[in-house]
Design a protein around this motif. Structure first.
Motif, PDB file in Angstrom:
ATOM      1  N   THR A 107      10.453  14.626   2.697  1.00 30.09           N
ATOM      2  CA  THR A 107      11.019  15.949   2.392  1.00 30.09           C
ATOM      3  C   THR A 107      11.279  16.145   0.902  1.00 30.09           C
ATOM      4  O   THR A 107      11.819  17.176   0.501  1.00 30.09           O
ATOM      5  N   ILE A 108      10.915  15.173   0.073  1.00 29.14           N
ATOM      6  CA  ILE A 108      11.131  15.287  -1.369  1.00 29.14           C
ATOM      7  C   ILE A 108      10.148  16.308  -1.924  1.00 29.14           C
ATOM      8  O   ILE A 108       8.935  16.186  -1.734  1.00 29.14           O
ATOM      9  N   PRO A 109      10.625  17.347  -2.610  1.00 25.38           N
ATOM     10  CA  PRO A 109       9.711  18.402  -3.092  1.00 25.38           C
ATOM     11  C   PRO A 109       8.696  17.857  -4.088  1.00 25.38           C
ATOM     12  O   PRO A 109       8.952  16.906  -4.826  1.00 25.38           O
ATOM     13  N   LYS A 110       7.541  18.510  -4.110  1.00 28.40           N
ATOM     14  CA  LYS A 110       6.482  18.133  -5.037  1.00 28.40           C
ATOM     15  C   LYS A 110       6.840  18.577  -6.443  1.00 28.40           C
ATOM     16  O   LYS A 110       7.464  19.619  -6.642  1.00 28.40           O
ATOM     17  N   VAL A 111       6.434  17.801  -7.428  1.00 31.79           N
ATOM     18  CA  VAL A 111       6.802  18.015  -8.828  1.00 31.79           C
ATOM     19  C   VAL A 111       5.573  18.429  -9.616  1.00 31.79           C
ATOM     20  O   VAL A 111       4.476  17.897  -9.400  1.00 31.79           O
ATOM     21  N   SER A 128      -3.693  15.148  -9.295  1.00 34.27           N
ATOM     22  CA  SER A 128      -2.737  15.457  -8.241  1.00 34.27           C
ATOM     23  C   SER A 128      -2.768  14.361  -7.203  1.00 34.27           C
ATOM     24  O   SER A 128      -3.836  13.797  -6.903  1.00 34.27           O
ATOM     25  N   THR A 129      -1.621  14.036  -6.667  1.00 32.55           N
ATOM     26  CA  THR A 129      -1.568  13.072  -5.579  1.00 32.55           C
ATOM     27  C   THR A 129      -2.181  13.703  -4.338  1.00 32.55           C
ATOM     28  O   THR A 129      -1.852  14.827  -3.961  1.00 32.55           O
ATOM     29  N   THR A 130      -3.095  12.961  -3.693  1.00 32.18           N
ATOM     30  CA  THR A 130      -3.840  13.503  -2.559  1.00 32.18           C
ATOM     31  C   THR A 130      -3.400  12.931  -1.228  1.00 32.18           C
ATOM     32  O   THR A 130      -3.864  13.399  -0.189  1.00 32.18           O
ATOM     33  N   HIS A 131      -2.529  11.944  -1.236  1.00 30.23           N
ATOM     34  CA  HIS A 131      -2.133  11.335   0.034  1.00 30.23           C
ATOM     35  C   HIS A 131      -1.190  12.270   0.795  1.00 30.23           C
ATOM     36  O   HIS A 131      -0.510  13.111   0.212  1.00 30.23           O
ATOM     37  N   THR A 132      -1.178  12.127   2.082  1.00 28.73           N
ATOM     38  CA  THR A 132      -0.265  12.896   2.934  1.00 28.73           C
ATOM     39  C   THR A 132       1.010  12.095   3.162  1.00 28.73           C
ATOM     40  O   THR A 132       0.979  10.871   3.247  1.00 28.73           O
ATOM     41  N   THR A 133       2.102  12.798   3.250  1.00 29.52           N
ATOM     42  CA  THR A 133       3.383  12.135   3.459  1.00 29.52           C
ATOM     43  C   THR A 133       4.293  13.063   4.255  1.00 29.52           C
ATOM     44  O   THR A 133       4.185  14.297   4.167  1.00 29.52           O
ATOM     45  N   SER A 134       5.151  12.464   5.032  1.00 33.00           N
ATOM     46  CA  SER A 134       6.130  13.227   5.808  1.00 33.00           C
ATOM     47  C   SER A 134       7.451  13.366   5.071  1.00 33.00           C
ATOM     48  O   SER A 134       8.439  13.809   5.645  1.00 33.00           O
ATOM     49  N   GLY A 141       0.783  -1.224   0.000  1.00 32.50           N
ATOM     50  CA  GLY A 141       0.000   0.000   0.000  1.00 32.50           C
ATOM     51  C   GLY A 141       0.813   1.270   0.000  1.00 32.50           C
ATOM     52  O   GLY A 141       0.239   2.366  -0.044  1.00 32.50           O
ATOM     53  N   ASP A 142       2.143   1.158   0.041  1.00 29.09           N
ATOM     54  CA  ASP A 142       3.001   2.340   0.024  1.00 29.09           C
ATOM     55  C   ASP A 142       3.211   2.902  -1.374  1.00 29.09           C
ATOM     56  O   ASP A 142       3.930   3.898  -1.527  1.00 29.09           O
ATOM     57  N   PHE A 143       2.624   2.282  -2.379  1.00 30.04           N
ATOM     58  CA  PHE A 143       2.862   2.699  -3.752  1.00 30.04           C
ATOM     59  C   PHE A 143       1.578   3.192  -4.391  1.00 30.04           C
ATOM     60  O   PHE A 143       0.483   2.721  -4.075  1.00 30.04           O
ATOM     61  N   ILE A 144       1.740   4.141  -5.290  1.00 38.36           N
ATOM     62  CA  ILE A 144       0.632   4.631  -6.103  1.00 38.36           C
ATOM     63  C   ILE A 144       0.953   4.331  -7.559  1.00 38.36           C
ATOM     64  O   ILE A 144       2.103   4.069  -7.913  1.00 38.36           O
ATOM     65  N   LEU A 145      -0.079   4.392  -8.373  1.00 38.92           N
ATOM     66  CA  LEU A 145       0.084   4.069  -9.787  1.00 38.92           C
ATOM     67  C   LEU A 145      -0.287   5.286 -10.635  1.00 38.92           C
ATOM     68  O   LEU A 145      -1.469   5.571 -10.829  1.00 38.92           O
ATOM     69  N   PRO A 146       0.709   6.058 -11.094  1.00 35.90           N
ATOM     70  CA  PRO A 146       0.397   7.195 -11.968  1.00 35.90           C
ATOM     71  C   PRO A 146      -0.201   6.706 -13.288  1.00 35.90           C
ATOM     72  O   PRO A 146       0.405   5.891 -13.984  1.00 35.90           O
ATOM     73  N   ALA A 178       6.301   8.515  -0.999  1.00 35.74           N
ATOM     74  CA  ALA A 178       7.141   9.651  -0.618  1.00 35.74           C
ATOM     75  C   ALA A 178       7.181  10.715  -1.712  1.00 35.74           C
ATOM     76  O   ALA A 178       7.541  11.861  -1.451  1.00 35.74           O
ATOM     77  N   PHE A 179       6.821  10.348  -2.933  1.00 29.29           N
ATOM     78  CA  PHE A 179       6.821  11.285  -4.059  1.00 29.29           C
ATOM     79  C   PHE A 179       5.409  11.818  -4.268  1.00 29.29           C
ATOM     80  O   PHE A 179       4.431  11.053  -4.238  1.00 29.29           O
ATOM     81  N   THR A 180       5.321  13.099  -4.513  1.00 30.57           N
ATOM     82  CA  THR A 180       4.031  13.733  -4.795  1.00 30.57           C
ATOM     83  C   THR A 180       4.173  14.599  -6.039  1.00 30.57           C
ATOM     84  O   THR A 180       5.248  15.129  -6.326  1.00 30.57           O
ATOM     85  N   PHE A 181       3.098  14.732  -6.770  1.00 35.34           N
ATOM     86  CA  PHE A 181       3.127  15.538  -7.992  1.00 35.34           C
ATOM     87  C   PHE A 181       1.733  16.046  -8.296  1.00 35.34           C
ATOM     88  O   PHE A 181       0.725  15.504  -7.829  1.00 35.34           O
ATOM     89  N   THR A 182       1.693  17.103  -9.077  1.00 33.23           N
ATOM     90  CA  THR A 182       0.454  17.641  -9.627  1.00 33.23           C
ATOM     91  C   THR A 182       0.581  17.663 -11.137  1.00 33.23           C
ATOM     92  O   THR A 182       1.574  18.165 -11.674  1.00 33.23           O
ATOM     93  N   LYS A 183      -0.400  17.121 -11.815  1.00 29.13           N
ATOM     94  CA  LYS A 183      -0.373  17.032 -13.270  1.00 29.13           C
ATOM     95  C   LYS A 183      -1.366  18.019 -13.851  1.00 29.13           C
ATOM     96  O   LYS A 183      -2.566  17.936 -13.590  1.00 29.13           O
ATOM     97  N   LEU A 184      -0.846  18.983 -14.621  1.00 26.71           N
ATOM     98  CA  LEU A 184      -1.668  20.021 -15.234  1.00 26.71           C
ATOM     99  C   LEU A 184      -1.588  19.924 -16.747  1.00 26.71           C
ATOM    100  O   LEU A 184      -0.495  19.796 -17.295  1.00 26.71           O
ATOM    101  N   PRO A 185      -2.702  20.004 -17.447  1.00 30.47           N
ATOM    102  CA  PRO A 185      -2.622  20.131 -18.909  1.00 30.47           C
ATOM    103  C   PRO A 185      -1.971  21.460 -19.293  1.00 30.47           C
ATOM    104  O   PRO A 185      -2.097  22.458 -18.581  1.00 30.47           O
TER     105      PRO A 185
END
Length: 988
Positions: free
Chosen positions: A888-892, A880-886, A715-720, A842-849
């Motif tokens: 320190t990797i910056p969001k992309v 956009s990834t909606t999960h919370t994480t502690s 469950g620690d993984f997401i699927l972009p 641990a990785f978060t991102f927002t995808k914009l057209p």
């Protein structure tokens, strides 16, 4: 009457009765004994069955406890209703089953507790290896002491398949004439296709010494697979480039004083005359060209030649076992070459470029105090650096020959090197010494010296054209006194035909307008090395791509650049045919680094009279020019990096040609005004470049996000998912407009006054422009819009490293994984939307057209783009990834550069036969597809991609270019984390 036989004691029943026959009693006794054994066995089975009930549900157990009764074991027969009544105080065991009817023991799995679906165990190491098979991993490791910044690398440590390990993010060198661009070991495509050339290369590269000294950035990685981009290694090394090194030198007077003392001393270097210097250079070249196994020289002979003709014998014995050993000779040569303020420092990029100027240029950079006489013979005449350069080459060649011999001895098991000797060498061999050895290797393999008769000296002394790029702020026409001391020799290239073939290859790749004329010159053999002895002052060397600082050798004759890393501006040069830069290329005397791109374009222009006549005699290597129906741009220029993404563009060895002709400028050289890209918030905290933070690089780019491998859960993984903008978007490039910058009017204020400025006053100055690109946007259901984007920042683009999707992603399919619950019940590997690797939480991102991004003001803060408000219409969808994480990797920020027409992007069969991506064919082309792969690159390109890069240049974003079908989105986000960048361009 009921029977009371059940009250009889079993013990009494087992005792024999008096008066009975002994034989009968024996038979009855045996029978009763068997019954007792069977009953005891049945009792054990009964209690065993009770133990088995621990695996039943707790609810059933509680009900049985409340009732106070136990149901019979399912493995035992249930008593029939006709069974005799039993007393609650003494309940008999049920009768034993008949022989042969005992049930088979339950399998061992049934004895263990049942693993419920909701109990999730950590992923095993083997599962992780399967899940991330084909996923690149990013590293930055130090190569050892005294080697500078760490070395970035990309590897597939969990894969052994060749087609995976050979994946790379850059274009391989395609011509043997360009192999000198790097000091890293490599194989060119030309050699890999030609067995004879490969055999020749193996013979040439026999066991030899390879100094741990490389150019930065790595020139192998400077041309990414996507045109106008660089690779992962070069992106990190730009911050620690050789061009940023600050020279540590003295004034010309201090250098001259050190050289006098050095030559007149009695320890170290002997005073070497010009004639002795040339003879020794010829001799060491002959030794190098010979087969060392057939022409092996005794160590004592080499010791005698070295310490009687070039060096003074060592004042102390360093090797008591063998005072004449090769190690003693090596240490003496290293000590001389490491002397400060004596030799040319080729770790500085400017000196690597100016190398040919010293040999074939003029002698106008005079150091009057350098005149030294030995026995009434002038050893170093005024007005030249040639003597000191040739002397440095001689010492470096002598050192390299001995190190090669030591390497060959080790390779053949004839000798071994002690660890203490290696430590001493690494400690005393400075960076300048190692670069001198790289120069020695290039010299021995490329240059042949020929003496000329004294009667021909007059011909040598004649004035000849100075060569293009003759000056930055000076003139090529000044008359100077010619040094006669070393003019009785000529330097020829050993591989002139190879170099000219590479020049034609370069012109073909760029689509040079007058290609037929160039081919005719090469066929007629009219391009050759000439002795350019007219005035080419030190100011005639082009500045490097990334700095405007000048060394003490250039004194104050260089222009000052005010923008540090973004300093490729106002770098002008004068064009003349048959110049020293052409000689540098034709001879092959090229040191690793950016110099090759200068030599290629200069040689091409110097041998095209029509181009010089139409463009003028002044040039700027870090801008561009418009010639014919094309425009040509250096990849050091932001316009070149953006136009490279368009249709019809071509890139080769640091130059980009495009069919786009700018408006606002004619056929001329232009300079583009840009600002340096602003630093990210993550890099503002430290003054050191990103590459020095090797722990952060590997943590922020790890497939596990820095987590412990033993505690990773599914469950620690997401699927972009690969979703495209639902609406169709049409982008059409309109024009590239150049506007004259106000800086061009005041450009004189940037230069330091020089006596040569008066001679340049009549030459037209290269104009500085600001650039803007215009596009037409047509979205589905909307009116036509014009988009104007200013190219104001000097940003870089990186090709996202390719990957091959793993067919084992179903390992993560568990009921507690939110990503997988959202998927359809079908197998993940067969889903057409998931085309890559999973991404750790641990990785978060927002995808914009891209259309959504363009609808927002250019001044919108980056943090706002990472967390935009909910969309107001269907056309502004975001992901956009909606999960919370502690973490320190910056969001992309992922910019989706696809539209509705690209949703059904054609996919090819990938690994395992599943229809996952086109990486199978991409891997084949990257392994050596050669010209076929390159032709494919030439056909690609779109106006949409150009717009995306232009937006990044306007807003100051360094961006990762990730192409669907070559690499997955998850790996691109991880690479952005390793680089410390915040933007990914996802293109179709």
């Amino acid at each position: 009457m009921p029977s009371f036989t059940f009250l009889k004691s079993p013990r009494r029943e087992s005792e024999p009765m008096e008066g009975e026959d002994s034989g009968a009693n024996l038979g009855n006794d045996n029978k009763e004994t068997k019954d007792v054994v069977q009953k005891r066995s049945s009792k054990r089975e009964f209690f065993r069955s009770l133990l088995k009930r621990s695996s039943l549900s707790s609810e059933t157990r509680a009900e049985r406890r409340r009732s106070g009764q136990f149901s019979p074991s399912p493995s035992l027969p249930i008593p029939s209703p006709k069974s005799p009544p039993t007393s609650p105080m003494d309940k008999p065991l049920p009768p034993p089953p008949p022989p042969g009817s005992e049930p088979e023991p339950a399998p061992s799995a049934a004895k263990n507790p049942v693993k419920l679906d909701r109990i999730i165990s950590p992923l095993s190491q083997a599962d992780l290896f399967k899940i991330f098979s084909g996923a690149p991993q990013f590293f930055a490791r130090s190569e050892g002491h005294h080697t500078g910044a760490p070395h970035p690398s990309v590897a597939f440590p969990w894969d052994s398949e060749l087609h995976i390990r050979d994946l790379c993010d850059h274009v391989r060198i395609q011509d043997e004439a360009w192999a000198c661009v790097t000091a890293w070991p490599h194989i060119t495509l030309q050699v890999s296709k030609n067995p004879e050339a490969k055999k020749e290369q193996c013979e040439r590269h026999r066991a030899h010494f390879l100094p741990r000294c490389r150019e930065r950035p790595n020139m192998l990685s400077m041309q990414g697979t996507e045109r106008g981009t660089v690779g992962y290694q070069a992106a990190l090394e730009i911050g620690v480039a050789d061009a940023l090194e600050i020279p540590e030198g003295g004034t010309p007077d201090e250098i001259s004083a050190h050289r006098k003392k050095f030559l007149n001393g009695k320890d170290g270097l002997r005073p070497v005359t010009d004639s002795t210097l040339i003879d020794q250079l010829i001799a060491v070249s002959e030794v190098y060209q010979e087969d060392p196994l057939k022409h092996r020289r005794p160590t004592l002979q080499m010791y005698t030649e070295l310490f009687t003709q070039i060096l003074f014998p060592p004042s102390r014995v360093t090797d008591s076992d063998d005072p004449y050993s090769l190690q003693v000779q090596v240490e003496s040569l290293v000590q001389v070459l490491a002397a400060p303020l004596i030799w040319v420092d080729f770790s500085l990029v400017e000196w690597r470029i100016r190398l040919g100027h010293i040999l074939w240029g003029s002698s106008s950079d005079v150091l009057p105090e350098d005149e030294i006489t030995v026995n009434d013979e002038v050893v170093h005449e005024p007005g030249t650096q040639k003597y000191w350069l040739l002397l440095q080459i001689l010492l470096s060649c002598e050192l390299l020959v001995r190190l090669d011999m030591i390497s060959a001895n080790i390779d053949h098991g004839l000798a071994a090197v002690k660890p203490a000797e290696i430590r001493r060498f690494e400690q005393h061999a400075t960076t300048n010494v190692k670069w001198s050895m790289l120069l020695a290797r290039t010299w021995l393999e490329s240059i042949r010296i020929e003496k000329i008769d004294s009667k021909d000296e007059t011909a040598t002394a004649e004035k000849k054209p100075a060569g293009w790029l003759a000056t930055l702020t000076g003139t090529a026409g000044a008359q100077t006194t010619i040094n006669q001391g070393l003019n009785n020799v000529q330097f020829h290239g050993r591989r002139q035909a190879q170099q000219l073939a590479g020049l034609v290859h370069f012109a073909q790749k760029l689509g040079w307008p007058d290609l037929d004329s160039l081919k005719a010159k090469v066929t007629a053999n009219t391009i050759s090395i000439t002795d350019s002895v007219a005035s080419t002052p030190a100011a005639g060397t082009p500045l490097t791509m990334a700095t405007g600082r000048s060394s003490s050798y250039f004194a104050n004759s260089r222009p000052r650049i005010k923008r540090g890393l973004s300093s490729h501006k106002n770098v002008s040069a004068v064009i003349h045919p048959s110049g020293w830069l052409s000689n540098s290329y034709v001879s092959g005397l090229i040191l690793p680094g950016e110099g090759l791109s200068h030599f290629l374009i200069s040689t091409l222009l110097e041998n095209d009279d029509a181009a010089v006549a139409r463009l003028g005699v002044e040039a700027n290597l870090y801008g561009g020019f418009i010639y014919g129906d094309k425009s040509f741009w250096s990849t050091a220029c932001i316009i070149g990096r953006v136009l490279a993404a368009g249709k019809g563009a071509s890139e080769c060895m640091g130059w980009v040609s495009s069919d786009v002709q700018p408006r606002g400028a004619g056929e001329e050289w232009v300079n583009i005004d840009v600002k340096p890209a602003p630093r990210d918030d993550s890099t503002k905290k430290s003054s050191k470049p990103r590459l020095w933070h090797k722990t952060a690089i590997e943590h922020d780019g790890s497939v596990l996000g820095g987590a412990d491998m033993s505690s990773v859960l599914p469950g620690d993984f997401i699927l972009p998912l690969e979703t495209s903008h639902p609406a169709s978007l049409s982008i059409t490039f309109n024009s590239l407009d150049l506007f004259l910058s106000a800086e061009s009017v005041h450009s004189d204020s940037l230069d330091v006054p020089s006596p040569l400025d008066d001679d340049m006053s009549e030459m037209p100055k290269i104009q500085t422009y600001s650039a803007m690109m215009r596009f037409i946007s047509v979205a589905e259901g909307e009116e036509k819009k014009e988009i104007n984007v200013s190219l104001t920042h000097d940003v870089y683009f990186v090709t996202a490293h390719p990957c091959i999707p793993s067919p084992h992603a179903e390992v993560l399919k568990t009921p507690t994984s939110p990503s997988f619950r959202a998927q359809s019940p079908t197998s993940i590997s067969s889903s057409p939307k998931f085309l890559g690797h999973p991404l750790h939480k641990a990785f978060t991102f927002t995808k914009l057209p891209l259309l959504t991004l363009l609808s927002l003001p250019a001044t919108t803060p980056f943090s706002t783009l990472l967390s935009p408000p909910p969309p107001t219409s269907q056309s502004y969808l975001l992901d956009s990834t909606t999960h919370t994480t502690s973490s320190t990797i910056p969001k992309v920020l992922v910019i989706d550069c696809t539209d509705g027409s690209m949703i059904h992007f054609p996919m090819r069969t990938g690994v395992g036969g599943s229809e996952t991506s086109s990486l199978g064919s991409v891997a084949g082309s990257l392994q050596g597809g050669g010209e076929k792969a390159d032709r494919g690159r030439g056909k690609r390109g779109s106006d949409l991609e150009m717009l995306a890069r232009a937006v990044c240049a306007e807003r100051g974003w360094n961006a990762l270019v990730s192409r669907r079908g070559r690499g997955c989105l998850a790996c691109a986000v991880r690479e952005a984390g390793a680089l410390g960048w915040r933007v990914v361009l996802r293109i179709a």
